[in-house]
Design a protein around this motif. Structure first.
Motif, PDB file in Angstrom:
ATOM      1  N   GLN A   3       0.838  -1.277  -0.105  1.00 52.12           N
ATOM      2  CA  GLN A   3       0.001  -0.072   0.074  1.00 52.12           C
ATOM      3  C   GLN A   3       0.975   1.252   0.054  1.00 52.12           C
ATOM      4  OE1 GLN A   3      -3.132   0.038   2.816  1.00 52.12           O
ATOM      5  NE2 GLN A   3      -2.595   2.017   3.329  1.00 52.12           N
ATOM      6  N   GLY A   4       1.977   1.300   0.941  1.00 55.14           N
ATOM      7  CA  GLY A   4       3.170   2.402   0.784  1.00 55.14           C
ATOM      8  C   GLY A   4       3.721   2.642  -0.386  1.00 55.14           C
ATOM      9  N   ASP A   5       3.731   1.730  -1.309  1.00 55.85           N
ATOM     10  CA  ASP A   5       4.399   1.735  -2.553  1.00 55.85           C
ATOM     11  C   ASP A   5       3.643   2.563  -3.585  1.00 55.85           C
ATOM     12  OD1 ASP A   5       6.416  -1.009  -1.920  1.00 55.85           O
ATOM     13  OD2 ASP A   5       6.718   0.997  -1.216  1.00 55.85           O
ATOM     14  N   GLN A   6       2.272   2.596  -3.469  1.00 56.54           N
ATOM     15  CA  GLN A   6       1.356   3.058  -4.510  1.00 56.54           C
ATOM     16  C   GLN A   6       1.903   4.701  -4.841  1.00 56.54           C
ATOM     17  OE1 GLN A   6      -2.281   2.209  -3.112  1.00 56.54           O
ATOM     18  NE2 GLN A   6      -2.195   0.085  -3.293  1.00 56.54           N
ATOM     19  N   GLU A   7       1.965   5.143  -5.900  1.00 59.99           N
ATOM     20  CA  GLU A   7       2.408   6.698  -6.309  1.00 59.99           C
ATOM     21  C   GLU A   7       0.982   7.240  -6.611  1.00 59.99           C
ATOM     22  OE1 GLU A   7       5.217   9.323  -8.855  1.00 59.99           O
ATOM     23  OE2 GLU A   7       4.386   7.467  -9.879  1.00 59.99           O
ATOM     24  N   SER A   8       0.837   8.668  -5.905  1.00 61.96           N
ATOM     25  CA  SER A   8      -0.322   9.463  -6.149  1.00 61.96           C
ATOM     26  C   SER A   8       0.354  10.723  -6.838  1.00 61.96           C
ATOM     27  CB  SER A   8      -1.030   9.550  -5.042  1.00 61.96           C
ATOM     28  OG  SER A   8      -1.394   8.661  -4.153  1.00 61.96           O
ATOM     29  N   ILE A   9      -0.426  11.237  -7.676  1.00 61.17           N
ATOM     30  CA  ILE A   9       0.228  12.737  -8.224  1.00 61.17           C
ATOM     31  C   ILE A   9      -1.015  13.575  -8.216  1.00 61.17           C
ATOM     32  CG2 ILE A   9       0.638  13.879 -10.426  1.00 61.17           C
ATOM     33  CD1 ILE A   9       2.728  11.630  -9.713  1.00 61.17           C
ATOM     34  N   VAL A  10      -0.655  14.456  -7.532  1.00 59.13           N
ATOM     35  CA  VAL A  10      -1.617  15.762  -7.251  1.00 59.13           C
ATOM     36  C   VAL A  10      -1.110  16.872  -8.081  1.00 59.13           C
ATOM     37  CG1 VAL A  10      -2.440  17.071  -5.434  1.00 59.13           C
ATOM     38  CG2 VAL A  10      -2.112  14.732  -4.923  1.00 59.13           C
ATOM     39  N   TYR A  11      -2.181  17.488  -8.802  1.00 57.82           N
ATOM     40  CA  TYR A  11      -1.618  18.889  -9.385  1.00 57.82           C
ATOM     41  C   TYR A  11      -3.124  19.455  -9.705  1.00 57.82           C
ATOM     42  CZ  TYR A  11      -3.637  16.000 -13.579  1.00 57.82           C
ATOM     43  OH  TYR A  11      -4.537  15.213 -14.331  1.00 57.82           O
ATOM     44  N   GLY A  12      -3.068  20.873 -10.154  1.00 54.64           N
ATOM     45  CA  GLY A  12      -4.179  21.531 -10.372  1.00 54.64           C
ATOM     46  C   GLY A  12      -3.984  23.108 -10.419  1.00 54.64           C
ATOM     47  N   CYS A  13      -4.580  23.867 -10.295  1.00 52.88           N
ATOM     48  CA  CYS A  13      -4.432  25.388 -10.389  1.00 52.88           C
ATOM     49  C   CYS A  13      -5.368  26.142  -9.419  1.00 52.88           C
ATOM     50  CB  CYS A  13      -4.578  25.782 -11.917  1.00 52.88           C
ATOM     51  SG  CYS A  13      -5.911  25.601 -12.697  1.00 52.88           S
ATOM     52  N   ILE A  14      -5.160  27.428  -9.109  1.00 54.96           N
ATOM     53  CA  ILE A  14      -5.982  28.323  -8.525  1.00 54.96           C
ATOM     54  C   ILE A  14      -6.121  29.537  -9.326  1.00 54.96           C
ATOM     55  CG2 ILE A  14      -6.201  29.787  -6.298  1.00 54.96           C
ATOM     56  CD1 ILE A  14      -4.406  27.715  -4.879  1.00 54.96           C
ATOM     57  N   LYS A  15      -7.260  29.947  -9.511  1.00 52.90           N
ATOM     58  CA  LYS A  15      -7.447  31.018 -10.345  1.00 52.90           C
ATOM     59  C   LYS A  15      -8.108  32.247  -9.654  1.00 52.90           C
ATOM     60  CE  LYS A  15      -8.760  27.898 -14.240  1.00 52.90           C
ATOM     61  NZ  LYS A  15      -9.686  27.421 -15.224  1.00 52.90           N
ATOM     62  N   ASP A  16      -7.680  33.303 -10.180  1.00 48.98           N
ATOM     63  CA  ASP A  16      -7.999  34.714  -9.551  1.00 48.98           C
ATOM     64  C   ASP A  16      -8.258  35.485 -10.583  1.00 48.98           C
ATOM     65  OD1 ASP A  16      -9.215  36.469  -7.789  1.00 48.98           O
ATOM     66  OD2 ASP A  16      -7.234  37.397  -7.532  1.00 48.98           O
ATOM     67  N   SER A  17      -9.128  36.436 -10.762  1.00 49.19           N
ATOM     68  CA  SER A  17      -9.509  37.512 -11.884  1.00 49.19           C
ATOM     69  C   SER A  17      -8.410  38.768 -11.864  1.00 49.19           C
ATOM     70  CB  SER A  17     -11.159  38.005 -11.674  1.00 49.19           C
ATOM     71  OG  SER A  17     -11.179  38.952 -12.740  1.00 49.19           O
ATOM     72  N   ASN A  18      -7.734  38.861 -12.820  1.00 50.12           N
ATOM     73  CA  ASN A  18      -6.882  40.022 -13.060  1.00 50.12           C
ATOM     74  C   ASN A  18      -7.494  41.170 -13.141  1.00 50.12           C
ATOM     75  OD1 ASN A  18      -4.371  41.172 -13.193  1.00 50.12           O
ATOM     76  ND2 ASN A  18      -3.667  39.952 -15.226  1.00 50.12           N
ATOM     77  N   SER A  19      -8.805  41.294 -14.014  1.00 49.91           N
ATOM     78  CA  SER A  19      -9.552  42.439 -13.858  1.00 49.91           C
ATOM     79  C   SER A  19     -10.336  43.157 -12.973  1.00 49.91           C
ATOM     80  CB  SER A  19     -10.660  42.267 -15.169  1.00 49.91           C
ATOM     81  OG  SER A  19     -11.485  41.240 -14.598  1.00 49.91           O
ATOM     82  N   LEU A  20      -9.999  42.618 -11.488  1.00 50.19           N
ATOM     83  CA  LEU A  20     -10.814  43.343 -10.562  1.00 50.19           C
ATOM     84  C   LEU A  20      -9.895  44.190  -9.984  1.00 50.19           C
ATOM     85  CD1 LEU A  20     -12.329  39.905  -8.860  1.00 50.19           C
ATOM     86  CD2 LEU A  20     -13.634  41.750 -10.079  1.00 50.19           C
ATOM     87  N   ALA A  21     -10.535  45.295  -9.106  1.00 50.16           N
ATOM     88  CA  ALA A  21      -9.498  46.229  -8.615  1.00 50.16           C
ATOM     89  C   ALA A  21      -8.674  45.560  -7.626  1.00 50.16           C
ATOM     90  CB  ALA A  21     -10.690  47.168  -7.874  1.00 50.16           C
ATOM     91  N   GLY A  22      -7.526  46.247  -7.338  1.00 52.07           N
ATOM     92  CA  GLY A  22      -6.623  45.778  -6.300  1.00 52.07           C
ATOM     93  C   GLY A  22      -5.745  44.568  -6.629  1.00 52.07           C
TER      94      GLY A  22
END
Length: 144
Positions: A3-22
């Motif tokens: 069980q401990g030898d099983q590989e897991s891959i975690v990936y992704g992204c966090i998106k924010d709006s560049n067009s909002l104030a500040g």
């Protein structure tokens, strides 16, 4: 295979709006939140080295969405997945964002995709209003 030898891959992204104030302040806050994570030398459930860190200044020619991407390889992280999600949501609570997506690829149970969406136009640090949805894919099948 153990069980401990099983590989897991975690990936992704966090998106924010560049067009909002500040925009520059939003990027500064998000950068500080990522830099506050522990280093890779500590137990790497969620560490700063797995994230791209955004710059504060953005060229006017860039698109309207800031994207912070991340990824890491783990040894069977799915067995402690609730703790990983808890730490990821702690990070999200300290950031500005519109949506976030995490993909978990496991050898035994396929691909799980988790999506967070802000309750309003965007999430502000320290506010609630997070909604999560999970989708599971295994060999061409999709379950929600």
């Amino acid at each position: 295979m153990l069980q401990g030898d099983q590989e897991s891959i975690v990936y992704g992204c966090i998106k924010d709006s560049n067009s909002l104030a500040g925009g520059a302040e939003r990027r500064r806050v998000n950068r500080a939140a990522v830099l506050a994570l522990p280093s890779a030398d500590e137990w790497p459930f969620l560490c700063r080295d797995m994230f791209s860190i955004p710059t504060i200044k953005v060229k006017k020619s860039q698109y309207q969405t800031d994207v912070i991407h991340f990824g890491a390889s783990y040894r069977a992280v799915e067995y402690e997945w609730n703790l990983w999600i808890q730490k990821f949501e702690e990070l999200l609570r300290n950031m500005y964002w519109v949506s976030a997506t995490v993909h978990l690829e496991t050898e035994l149970s396929g691909i799980h995709s988790f999506t967070w969406e802000a309750a309003g136009l965007y999430h502000e640090p320290g506010c609630g209003g997070m909604q999560v949805r999970c989708e599971w894919t295994q060999e061409g099948r999709v379950s929600v």
